[in-house]
Scaffold this motif. Structure first.
Motif, PDB file in Angstrom:
ATOM      1  N   LEU A 417       0.825  -1.210   0.000  1.00  0.00           N
ATOM      2  CA  LEU A 417       0.000   0.000   0.000  1.00  0.00           C
ATOM      3  C   LEU A 417       0.857   1.256   0.000  1.00  0.00           C
ATOM      4  N   GLN A 418       1.948   1.227   0.742  1.00  0.00           N
ATOM      5  CA  GLN A 418       2.813   2.403   0.788  1.00  0.00           C
ATOM      6  C   GLN A 418       3.481   2.656  -0.565  1.00  0.00           C
ATOM      7  N   ARG A 419       3.857   1.582  -1.283  1.00  0.00           N
ATOM      8  CA  ARG A 419       4.458   1.754  -2.614  1.00  0.00           C
ATOM      9  C   ARG A 419       3.470   2.361  -3.608  1.00  0.00           C
ATOM     10  N   ASN A 420       2.198   2.170  -3.349  1.00  0.00           N
ATOM     11  CA  ASN A 420       1.174   2.733  -4.227  1.00  0.00           C
ATOM     12  C   ASN A 420       0.596   4.033  -3.676  1.00  0.00           C
ATOM     13  N   ASN A 421       1.346   4.662  -2.767  1.00  0.00           N
ATOM     14  CA  ASN A 421       0.990   5.994  -2.243  1.00  0.00           C
ATOM     15  C   ASN A 421      -0.390   6.004  -1.581  1.00  0.00           C
ATOM     16  N   ALA A 422      -0.628   5.022  -0.760  1.00  0.00           N
ATOM     17  CA  ALA A 422      -1.889   4.991  -0.024  1.00  0.00           C
ATOM     18  C   ALA A 422      -1.899   6.087   1.030  1.00  0.00           C
ATOM     19  N   PRO A 423      -3.044   6.669   1.331  1.00  0.00           N
ATOM     20  CA  PRO A 423      -3.115   7.721   2.366  1.00  0.00           C
ATOM     21  C   PRO A 423      -2.793   7.155   3.757  1.00  0.00           C
ATOM     22  N   VAL A 424      -2.442   8.033   4.687  1.00  0.00           N
ATOM     23  CA  VAL A 424      -2.027   7.614   6.024  1.00  0.00           C
ATOM     24  C   VAL A 424      -3.155   6.891   6.746  1.00  0.00           C
ATOM     25  N   GLN A 425      -4.389   7.329   6.546  1.00  0.00           N
ATOM     26  CA  GLN A 425      -5.504   6.682   7.230  1.00  0.00           C
ATOM     27  C   GLN A 425      -5.620   5.211   6.828  1.00  0.00           C
ATOM     28  N   VAL A 426      -5.409   4.910   5.559  1.00  0.00           N
ATOM     29  CA  VAL A 426      -5.468   3.522   5.093  1.00  0.00           C
ATOM     30  C   VAL A 426      -4.290   2.727   5.646  1.00  0.00           C
ATOM     31  N   LEU A 427      -3.120   3.348   5.660  1.00  0.00           N
ATOM     32  CA  LEU A 427      -1.936   2.663   6.176  1.00  0.00           C
ATOM     33  C   LEU A 427      -2.109   2.339   7.658  1.00  0.00           C
ATOM     34  N   GLN A 428      -2.611   3.292   8.438  1.00  0.00           N
ATOM     35  CA  GLN A 428      -2.753   3.072   9.877  1.00  0.00           C
ATOM     36  C   GLN A 428      -3.719   1.921  10.168  1.00  0.00           C
ATOM     37  N   GLU A 429      -4.738   1.782   9.319  1.00  0.00           N
ATOM     38  CA  GLU A 429      -5.711   0.718   9.539  1.00  0.00           C
ATOM     39  C   GLU A 429      -5.056  -0.657   9.451  1.00  0.00           C
ATOM     40  N   TYR A 430      -4.134  -0.808   8.505  1.00  0.00           N
ATOM     41  CA  TYR A 430      -3.502  -2.122   8.320  1.00  0.00           C
ATOM     42  C   TYR A 430      -2.263  -2.292   9.182  1.00  0.00           C
ATOM     43  N   VAL A 431      -1.653  -1.175   9.617  1.00  0.00           N
ATOM     44  CA  VAL A 431      -0.534  -1.300  10.558  1.00  0.00           C
ATOM     45  C   VAL A 431      -1.045  -1.811  11.897  1.00  0.00           C
ATOM     46  N   ARG A 432      -2.235  -1.388  12.293  1.00  0.00           N
ATOM     47  CA  ARG A 432      -2.807  -1.851  13.556  1.00  0.00           C
ATOM     48  C   ARG A 432      -3.042  -3.357  13.561  1.00  0.00           C
ATOM     49  N   LEU A 433      -3.203  -3.935  12.351  1.00  0.00           N
ATOM     50  CA  LEU A 433      -3.498  -5.367  12.265  1.00  0.00           C
ATOM     51  C   LEU A 433      -2.248  -6.233  12.323  1.00  0.00           C
ATOM     52  N   VAL A 434      -1.063  -5.616  12.343  1.00  0.00           N
ATOM     53  CA  VAL A 434       0.183  -6.381  12.453  1.00  0.00           C
ATOM     54  C   VAL A 434       0.278  -6.940  13.872  1.00  0.00           C
ATOM     55  N   GLU A 435       0.514  -8.222  13.975  1.00  0.00           N
ATOM     56  CA  GLU A 435       0.480  -8.868  15.293  1.00  0.00           C
ATOM     57  C   GLU A 435       1.753  -8.621  16.095  1.00  0.00           C
ATOM     58  N   ASP A 436       2.899  -8.680  15.495  1.00  0.00           N
ATOM     59  CA  ASP A 436       4.145  -8.487  16.234  1.00  0.00           C
ATOM     60  C   ASP A 436       4.285  -7.027  16.634  1.00  0.00           C
ATOM     61  N   VAL A 437       4.485  -6.780  17.935  1.00  0.00           N
ATOM     62  CA  VAL A 437       4.522  -5.409  18.448  1.00  0.00           C
ATOM     63  C   VAL A 437       5.729  -4.654  17.916  1.00  0.00           C
ATOM     64  N   GLU A 438       6.865  -5.284  17.942  1.00  0.00           N
ATOM     65  CA  GLU A 438       8.069  -4.599  17.481  1.00  0.00           C
ATOM     66  C   GLU A 438       7.961  -4.231  16.007  1.00  0.00           C
ATOM     67  N   THR A 439       7.444  -5.142  15.200  1.00  0.00           N
ATOM     68  CA  THR A 439       7.262  -4.858  13.765  1.00  0.00           C
ATOM     69  C   THR A 439       6.236  -3.752  13.573  1.00  0.00           C
ATOM     70  N   LYS A 440       5.212  -3.784  14.376  1.00  0.00           N
ATOM     71  CA  LYS A 440       4.190  -2.749  14.275  1.00  0.00           C
ATOM     72  C   LYS A 440       4.779  -1.370  14.583  1.00  0.00           C
ATOM     73  N   LEU A 441       5.579  -1.267  15.670  1.00  0.00           N
ATOM     74  CA  LEU A 441       6.187   0.019  16.022  1.00  0.00           C
ATOM     75  C   LEU A 441       7.152   0.494  14.937  1.00  0.00           C
ATOM     76  N   ASN A 442       7.924  -0.435  14.369  1.00  0.00           N
ATOM     77  CA  ASN A 442       8.867  -0.046  13.318  1.00  0.00           C
ATOM     78  C   ASN A 442       8.146   0.491  12.082  1.00  0.00           C
ATOM     79  N   LEU A 443       7.082  -0.194  11.673  1.00  0.00           N
ATOM     80  CA  LEU A 443       6.329   0.253  10.497  1.00  0.00           C
ATOM     81  C   LEU A 443       5.625   1.576  10.776  1.00  0.00           C
ATOM     82  N   ALA A 444       5.058   1.693  11.960  1.00  0.00           N
ATOM     83  CA  ALA A 444       4.343   2.929  12.283  1.00  0.00           C
ATOM     84  C   ALA A 444       5.305   4.115  12.348  1.00  0.00           C
ATOM     85  N   THR A 445       6.481   3.897  12.926  1.00  0.00           N
ATOM     86  CA  THR A 445       7.466   4.975  12.982  1.00  0.00           C
ATOM     87  C   THR A 445       7.999   5.308  11.595  1.00  0.00           C
TER      88      THR A 445
END
Length: 493
Positions: A417-445
């Motif tokens: 989604l990020q490679r296709n320039n998805a808006p931040v709201q769409v990205l945040q929705e799917y970042v929240r669904l990442v199960e691993d906490v460390e991976t989630k924090l890295n992607l969100a940051t």
């Protein structure tokens, strides 16, 4: 013979009589000249009659059958048409002209050897002219000009070994005399033993033309050298159907079969390539390889149908998506993944029963779920169809509850989604669904999904990291206020 020839030449130059010279357009003169050339060519071939020791002469004292005698007799028969010549020749010609010209049945060799039958004197000139002008002699005389040694080239008594040797020396040899299968196989074995590729190929062409296909393939199966020559010849001449039959009936190694299958890359015409792939299905591949070739053929056949329909829609301007996103290339000869992406891009909403439907392609070619989701996600994200992306990961259980599930992992979904320039709201929705906490924090940051970072630190009750992250957001922003609210709420508790 040489003495008689010298005497004839001496008499010819010393005689007071001269042959009459006709015009070039005179037909009889043309026949006379051609007969003279035929006689000169036969002098060295026709053998003298050793038993005839007597020399036969004409009424004028010249040897019967000599060149001077034949020309003089022929010339004298035509002098009745002209005037001003010698009186003796005129008198002779008047008697000759009274007789009609008859077709001679005597051979040319017997005529010039003096073997003239007993006929009347007045018919002598007619006989000589008729014999010289015979059409059969004209056709046969040039053939006799060849040296005697060359007659052996057309002999039918050559053995297979001698025939191969002569072919190696560039001699003309007829192979038609080898009629039985045994003779033909012996000829082929001799050609292989001679180690001359041109001769082997020539013999194989002869066998291909005169033997049934099954017999030829059966015999070549135990003659690998000849078999390789035939395969190379069929490739060079483009006889693909015969080559496929050869590979199908004979047992070959896998590299040879793959080499033949690879030939489809050299076929540019799509219909010819489809027919070629159809023929490759019957090659003795393994079950797995045969399945791949079958899928290749089915895919190309499907691409031909989709291409024809989409070209019509694009030309007619009947489809909005083709007007908004014109096609950049043809779908023909594209890989399966590219074809699936094309279908997800232009035909995503079509029913499963159509050939261009993505779900139909998935079912026909048994595409794995991960591959299908990755391709469909890339296609719909490129069109910024976020509702289709959301529906792609939404599933229902048997109680009717909905849940988001991604067979490829939501961290890969976020990257696509990020490679296709998805808006931040769409990205945040799917970042929240990442199960691993460390991976989630890295992607969100990394993608500046501040709300996800703040919520994660809040759930972890990590006041230190939350305070440190407060320095990374803008002052007075909604994120700073949210962080302050969380910190104050924690202090009160």
């Amino acid at each position: 013979m040489s003495r008689a020839r010298a005497d004839e030449e001496e008499y010819w130059h010393s005689s007071k009589f001269r042959a009459f010279t006709f015009d070039d357009e005179d037909d009889e003169l043309s026949q006379l000249k051609e007969s003279k050339r035929a006689v000169n060519s036969l002098r060295d071939i026709v053998d003298d009659d050793d038993d005839d020791d007597l020399e036969r002469v004409s009424w004028s004292g010249e040897p019967v059958g000599s060149i001077s005698w034949s020309i003089k007799e022929t010339a004298s028969s035509s002098t009745s048409l002209l005037e001003g010549r010698d009186s003796s020749l005129q008198k002779g010609s008047s008697s000759y002209a009274a007789f009609p010209k008859q077709v001679s049945s005597y051979s040319l060799s017997s005529l010039f050897k003096g073997e003239v039958p007993h006929i009347q004197y007045g018919q002598m000139a007619c006989l000589s002219l008729s014999a010289l002008s015979d059409t059969g002699v004209k056709n046969y005389a040039p053939e006799l000009r060849r040296p005697k040694a060359e007659y052996k080239d057309y002999s039918s008594d050559w053995s297979p070994k001698d025939t191969v040797r002569r072919m190696q020396r560039g001699k003309v040899c007829s192979l038609e005399r080898f009629r039985s299968l045994q003779d033909k196989l012996v000829l082929l074995d001799e050609a292989v033993a001679g180690h001359d590729g041109n001769v082997i190929t020539a013999v194989l062409i002869f066998l291909k033309r005169t033997l049934r296909r099954e017999i030829l393939f059966r015999e070549l199966e135990v003659r690998q050298v000849a078999l390789c020559h035939l395969i190379h010849f069929l490739k060079e001449t483009g006889e693909q159907k015969l080559l496929l039959d050869l590979l199908r009936l004979c047992c070959f190694s896998l590299p040879l079969q793959l080499s033949q299958y690879r030939e489809h890359l050299n076929i540019q015409d799509v219909e010819k390539r489809r027919e070629f792939l159809k023929g490759c299905i019957g090659l003795p591949f393994s079950a797995e390889d045969t399945s791949h070739i079958q899928d290749h053929y089915t895919l190309l056949e499907r691409q031909i149908i989709i291409e024809a329909n989409d070209r019509h829609l694009e030309t007619a301007g009947q489809s909005e998506i083709f007007r908004k996103y014109p096609r950049k290339a043809s779908i023909l000869n594209m890989p399966l993944v590219t074809t699936l992406f094309y279908s997800c891009f232009y035909h995503y909403t079509e029913a499963e029963g159509t050939f261009s439907s993505p779900t139909n392609l998935k079912k026909t070619f048994k595409i794995p779920d991960k591959q299908y989701v990755l391709t469909a996600l890339a296609a719909r994200a490129k069109l910024r169809a976020w509702d289709d992306v959301d529906a792609l990961f939404t599933t229902k259980n048997w109680l009717g509850y909905t849940k988001k599930k991604a067979p490829i992992g939501f961290h890969r979904v976020v990257e696509i989604l990020q490679r296709n320039n998805a808006p931040v709201q769409v990205l945040q929705e799917y970042v929240r669904l990442v199960e691993d906490v460390e991976t989630k924090l890295n992607l969100a940051t990394k993608y500046k999904c501040h709300d996800v970072v703040i919520e994660t630190y809040r759930d972890l009750k990590d006041r230190i990291q939350l305070t440190a992250y407060k320095c990374k957001v803008e002052r007075g922003s909604a994120e700073e206020e949210k962080i302050n609210g969380i910190l104050n709420n924690v202090v009160r508790n």
